[in-house]
Design an enzyme around this catalytic site. Structure first.
Site, PDB file in Angstrom:
ATOM      1  N   LYS A 163      41.919  32.027  37.921  1.00 49.68           N
ATOM      2  CA  LYS A 163      41.154  33.170  37.428  1.00 49.68           C
ATOM      3  C   LYS A 163      39.683  32.759  37.367  1.00 49.68           C
ATOM      4  O   LYS A 163      39.371  31.626  36.987  1.00 49.68           O
ATOM      5  CB  LYS A 163      41.673  33.552  36.028  1.00 49.68           C
ATOM      6  CG  LYS A 163      41.030  34.800  35.430  1.00 49.68           C
ATOM      7  CD  LYS A 163      41.673  35.165  34.083  1.00 49.68           C
ATOM      8  CE  LYS A 163      41.049  36.407  33.459  1.00 49.68           C
ATOM      9  NZ  LYS A 163      41.685  36.770  32.178  1.00 49.68           N
ATOM     10  N   SER A 177      43.255  41.600  31.582  1.00 52.96           N
ATOM     11  CA  SER A 177      42.124  41.291  32.433  1.00 52.96           C
ATOM     12  C   SER A 177      42.451  40.360  33.602  1.00 52.96           C
ATOM     13  O   SER A 177      41.671  40.280  34.535  1.00 52.96           O
ATOM     14  CB  SER A 177      41.036  40.635  31.586  1.00 52.96           C
ATOM     15  OG  SER A 177      41.454  39.354  31.120  1.00 52.96           O
ATOM     16  N   SER A 232      46.092  39.761  28.199  1.00 51.77           N
ATOM     17  CA  SER A 232      45.528  39.682  29.547  1.00 51.77           C
ATOM     18  C   SER A 232      46.334  38.889  30.566  1.00 51.77           C
ATOM     19  O   SER A 232      46.034  38.924  31.755  1.00 51.77           O
ATOM     20  CB  SER A 232      44.106  39.119  29.492  1.00 51.77           C
ATOM     21  OG  SER A 232      43.214  40.110  29.040  1.00 51.77           O
TER      22      SER A 232
END
Lengths: 493, 482, 95
Positions: free
Chosen positions: A85, A160, A184
């Site tokens: 990420k 997210s 997330s």
């Protein structure tokens, strides 16, 4: 003519399987890495799941991994390609956090998670898209544009960690890292039909993971199966002297308990997680999964988490308050975005930040600033901390009666892109079942449990502190008897 | 002081920022050494790069606790770090990590000596741990300001006093006492030029008899004892002028301008101050136990006040001498060496606080920089004690020693300053002086005792100061009886 | 509770965020809605409840006082918007 090897569909393999193949010499890391780089090139145009693809670095790391395998110095993850990420700092590689603010930020150092992965021989394919500074539940707040859900590209992948979830769901990467502040990892895992675990707060170092809300943020793996998550967590977890909140506790082998039978397992079902607001079809999928657990010998127990209904309001004080301070360092002075021709210091600050941050980030900074400001502190911040205690106590009480808690990860399946982007509140409510776990600091997972109208549904499993092994075991046993987690979206087969 | 002290009462509280003598910063492993090239000692944590985290320095904790014990304060068994939010280019995170509700050091006190010889107790409200900011360099960069973050993250304790001081002089006395203490207990080098020790002063005035405090102004960043006194006095005058002109003092931060000897408002710092303190989630509560505190208590040296009492009891020094000598640990050590070597504590105290102190003062030297070390100084006093030289001659010998002309004995020898103790030689001089002054001698014999001084003076003069005054006296008495 | 335009501007100023005048009403509306959501907290009495600022009941670990960092100015300033002579440059600071 295509060789046998090239015809192999490596993307259908889990990390556990790829690891065996690498060790056995059936495939090299370079081949595997190139294979996934090719898939990213071929398919990511439709998803936008990557912000940066690090082809050269990946191939170089793969080469090193192949050498290590040859030398016999390889570990179980050596040569396995994954994606990070874009919230994790990666030395020499842009680390944007999904923001214009850091579009030009080439990190001068590696996050501890990145270092640990490198030490384990893992190959980084690139950096995945995300909601800006991890603030969002749909991946629409990214400066780099929305990510599309591989199961239905009109819908969001969740957020997210939406880029990581979409990339893994489409098998553009066998696995990815994510972070979870209010859901997330779990919510996008649920919406994309993959497996993800948020460990106990403090299990994984936060050093080098760009902070959103320091007392809630926790990194974890996102993969195709509980077994893969266990392998990845083995590499990610552990003490780090650079993080004061990281636990100095021995890390167990998370694969060790995978095969334990579930007979006698007490599963708590919070009535609050099956009430109003839950899509009835999603509930059916979850009930079916619970039936499966009954078949495996588990016992279902009704429980209550009386204060969990307040977890969203509490979260929207705690997280914005912390983020309002955490994001103050982005001021256009030492790195990151700086506005053109600032006329004075105030202009430098307000324009760099006003132009560098997107609307959702600005909203949350402002909410947090307000909640901490003089005259409001007690009513908002202090109150939220007290309720956090009560929410946490609810779990404490529950875990005296049950081993794990189950329910839907999200109240609904993936919604359409744009559907909620003008309505922050309804967006926030999509994390209604995941947030309480962060407030308490507990470990939580999402496991694919079926589909509603072709869209994945995730089962959330929450456990007591440090019970990651148990969560992974509970998920793994389910995955031995179901194959929801092996499903690949048709367009990416 | 040019205000009417019979009409106005001044109320002063100080916030002293003292740098703790650690090798590395309070939350990072960067060096705290002074004077490095800009930004060469600002690491990722100090620069607040995205993703970095603070880890607390063990030594900073120990030094802060040591301070707390030295001022007999309550020690925070569970102290908490908070974030103080404000944007400023020298503050890279745009918040300062400090301690708000749960400081490491709670209520304590410090006694100061007033000019009239009385002692006054100044309350210490608290002392908390915090990080220092960087430095802004103005001008010379195309009208821009340059930022050096080497100093960012340097460990400080902020020592907050009660508003107990009633004059600039008291404030200076308190600041000096704290300054002396932090060096005494070795928690800080106290270097004011380098910014290791500086203070903010909260100043207000009120008519005598008024219960409530007046509105205060905060004078920022004063880094010398002299400026503290000047800045406070000029601010007192300003406030009185404002009030006497029918105006109101407003609560604000003011900067002392030493060049113009004035204070001026720092409106830029004032605008909508709202620091939004909250507990820093990157740091956990600092918890200590009694055993830890006891360990540090054992490491404490004898404190100035204890030393002072001991000197008064053990050496029979006056309170004044004892206080002066114990202002610095080095001075006290010097004194103790001298007293031990020469065997006369009172003589040592007189000379250390007299001749030596005057000389150091004149040349603005610290005791550690004295050109005559303690052993050599004791050597000088020994010669006074054994009557080799008189006190007066000793001053000349000291001067020569200061100029590097050798030990006391060497100077006495080479300059022939040895006191004449041979009675026949002195007697010859006595006889000669009597013979030359028959009329005066007759007066003395006739009962005019005042004339004794004249004769002793004349004889001493004749001996070049080297005759032993006691012996001279004795011989004169004898001559009178003859 | 609803926030008006002035409140939004004051908060934006504290947070050093430039908000276009045209966007102020939108922020005012959004923030008010969020504050309304947050105020659901008032439904529960929390008198006497100890605030929890951290999920784990742990205490601060202490770092040895050792210099571990080396000078990396060049690397750090390579990503800085504006530097000179090793200093970060900002528009003039007026004190």
């Amino acid at each position: 003519m295509m060789s046998q090897k090239e015809m192999k569909k490596y993307h259908e393999k889990t990390i556990a399987e790829l690891s065996t193949m690498l060790q056995a010499g059936e495939v090299t890391s370079v081949e595997l890495t190139q294979y996934f780089l090719n898939r990213i090139k071929a398919h990511d145009g439709r998803l936008n799941s990557f912000i940066t693809v690090t082809e050269e670095l990946a191939l170089a790391a793969a080469k090193d991994a192949d050498a290590a395998i040859k030398n016999g110095t390889a570990g179980p993850l050596t040569g396995v390609p994954i994606a990070h990420k874009d919230i994790f700092c990666t030395q020499g590689v842009r680390t944007s956090c999904g923001s214009k603010m850091l579009d030009n930020f080439i990190s001068p150092y590696d996050a501890t998670v990145v270092t640990k992965m490198k030490q384990a021989g893992v190959v980084m394919l690139g950096k995945t898209n995300m909601d800006e500074f991890a603030m969002g539940s749909s991946n629409e707040t990214s400066f780099y544009g929305a990510v599309k859900n591989p199961w239905n590209t009109d819908t969001v992948p969740g957020g997210s960690s939406g880029g990581s979830a979409a990339a893994v769901a489409a098998r553009l990467a066998p696995a990815a890292t994510g972070t979870d502040t209010g859901g997330s990892i779990r919510q996008p895992a649920s919406m994309c039909g993959i497996t993800g675990i948020k460990p106990t707060y403090g299990r994984v170092s936060r050093y080098g993971m760009i902070a959103f809300a320091s007392s809630l943020d926790q990194a974890g793996p996102m993969g195709q199966s509980a077994h893969d998550c266990a392998l990845l967590l083995n590499a990610m977890a552990g003490f780090d002297e650079k993080d004061s909140t990281c636990l100095d506790m021995e890390v167990p082998d998370y694969t060790a308990e995978l095969d334990k039978p579930l007979k006698g397992l007490r599963i708590g079902l919070p009535k609050e997680y099956f009430g109003e607001g839950l899509n009835v079809d999603v509930e059916k999928v979850i009930r079916a999964a619970l039936d499966e657990y009954k078949k495996l010998g588990a016992e279902l127990v009704d429980i209550e988490l009386p204060n969990s209904g307040l977890s969203v309001p509490v979260y929207y004080v705690v997280a914005p308050a912390e983020c309002s301070a955490n994001l103050s360092r982005f001021d256009g002075v030492r790195y990151g975005y700086r506005c053109e021709n600032p006329v004075d210091l105030m202009d430098l600050y307000t324009r760099s930040r006003g132009e560098g941050f997107g609307a959702e980030v600005k909203r949350r900074i402002m909410v947090g600033t307000y909640a901490l400001s003089s005259g409001y502190y007690d009513a908002y911040y202090l109150k939220s901390q007290q309720l956090r205690h009560k929410i946490s106590d609810d779990f404490k009480n529950a875990f005296e009666k049950v081993d794990v808690i189950m329910g839907p990860t999200a109240p609904d399946t993936a919604f359409n892109i744009g559907e909620k982007s003008d309505d922050p509140i309804s967006m926030y409510l999509s994390d209604i079942y995941t947030i309480a776990v962060n407030l308490a600091g507990l470990p939580g997972m999402s496991v694919p449990a079926g589909f509603v109208n072709g869209k994945p549904v995730g089962l959330q499993i929450a456990g007591n502190y440090f019970k990651e092994s148990q969560l992974l075991n509970v998920a793994h046993q389910y995955q031995l008897h179901t194959d929801w987690h092996r499903a690949i979206p048709e367009a990416f087969v | 002081m040019s205000y009417d002290t019979s009409k106005w009462e001044v109320v002063i509280g100080l916030e002293i920022h003292c740098q703790l003598a650690t090798r590395s910063k309070i939350f990072s492993g960067a060096s705290t050494a002074y004077g490095a090239e800009p930004n060469t000692q600002a690491c990722a944590v100090d620069l607040a790069l995205p993703g970095v985290l603070p880890v607390f320095n063990k030594e900073a904790l120990r030094l802060a606790v040591k301070f707390g014990l030295a001022v007999e304060a309550e020690i925070g068994m569970r102290s908490v770090f908070d974030r103080k939010n404000y944007f400023y280019p020298d503050s890279p995170k745009a918040y300062q990590i400090t301690q708000m509700d749960h400081p490491i050091v709670g209520k304590g006190h410090m006694d100061i000596e007033l000019e009239n010889g009385e002692t006054k107790r100044i309350g210490i409200t608290r002392a908390h741990l915090e990080e220092d900011a960087g430095k802004s360099m103005h001008g010379s960069y195309h009208g821009m300001t340059g930022i050096d973050l080497n100093r960012a993250g340097t460990p400080l304790i902020e020592i907050v006093s009660e508003p107990d001081m009633r004059s600039a002089k008291e404030a200076v006395a308190y600041m000096k006492k704290i300054h002396s203490l932090v060096r005494y207990i070795e928690i800080s080098d106290g270097n004011m030029q380098e910014g290791s020790f500086r203070c903010d002063a909260n100043v207000s005035v009120r008519p005598h008899g008024q219960k409530e405090f007046g509105t205060r102004a905060e004078l920022k960043n004063i880094n010398s004892f002299r400026f503290v006194e000047k800045a406070i006095n000029i601010e007192i005058e300003r406030q009185i002028d404002v009030i006497e002109d029918g105006g109101k003092v407003i609560q604000e931060t003011r900067l002392y301008d030493a060049d113009k000897n004035e204070t001026r408002s720092m409106r830029s710092k004032e605008e909508a101050n709202d620091y939004r303190y909250f507990p820093d989630p990157d740091l956990l509560p600092v918890v200590i136990d009694e055993a830890y505190i006891e360990q540090i208590r054992k490491e404490l040296p004898e404190l100035p006040e204890q030393k002072k009492q001991r000197y008064m009891a053990e050496y029979e020094l006056s309170a004044y001498d004892a206080a002066v000598i114990t202002t610095s640990r080095e001075l006290a050590a010097y004194f103790e060496t001298v007293a031990k070597e020469c065997g006369d504590a009172k003589l040592s105290a007189n000379w250390v606080t007299g001749e030596l102190a005057a000389r150091l003062n004149k040349e603005e030297l610290e005791i550690t920089e004295s050109k005559v070390d303690a052993e050599a100084f004791a050597g000088l006093l020994k010669r006074i004690k054994d009557n080799t030289i008189s006190g007066k001659i000793a001053k000349d010998v000291f001067e020569a020693m200061w100029q590097g002309e050798g030990s006391a004995d060497q100077v006495i020898e080479s300059k022939g300053l040895k006191q004449i103790t041979d009675s026949s030689a002195i007697e010859a001089m006595v006889d000669e002086v009597i013979a030359n002054n028959p009329a005066q001698f007759a007066e003395l014999k006739g009962g005019k005792d005042k004339m004794m001084g004249f004769f002793v003076g004349q004889i001493m003069k004749a001996s070049g100061g080297k005759a032993n005054p006691g012996q001279v006296n004795q011989l004169m008495q004898k001559k009178l009886k003859d | 509770m609803s926030l008006d335009a002035d409140a939004v501007k004051k908060i934006a100023y504290l947070a050093r965020l430039k908000i276009d005048e045209a966007d102020v009403p939108v922020y005012a509306n959004n923030l008010s809605n969020i504050i309304d959501l947050v105020e659901q907290m008032n439904a529960v009495n929390t008198d006497g409840v100890v605030p929890m600022s951290h999920p784990l009941d742990a205490v601060q670990r202490l770092r040895d006082d050792v210099v571990t960092e080396i000078n990396q100015r060049e690397i750090f300033q390579a990503i800085a918007p504006k530097t000179e002579d090793g200093l970060y440059l900002v528009p003039q600071v007026i004190e």
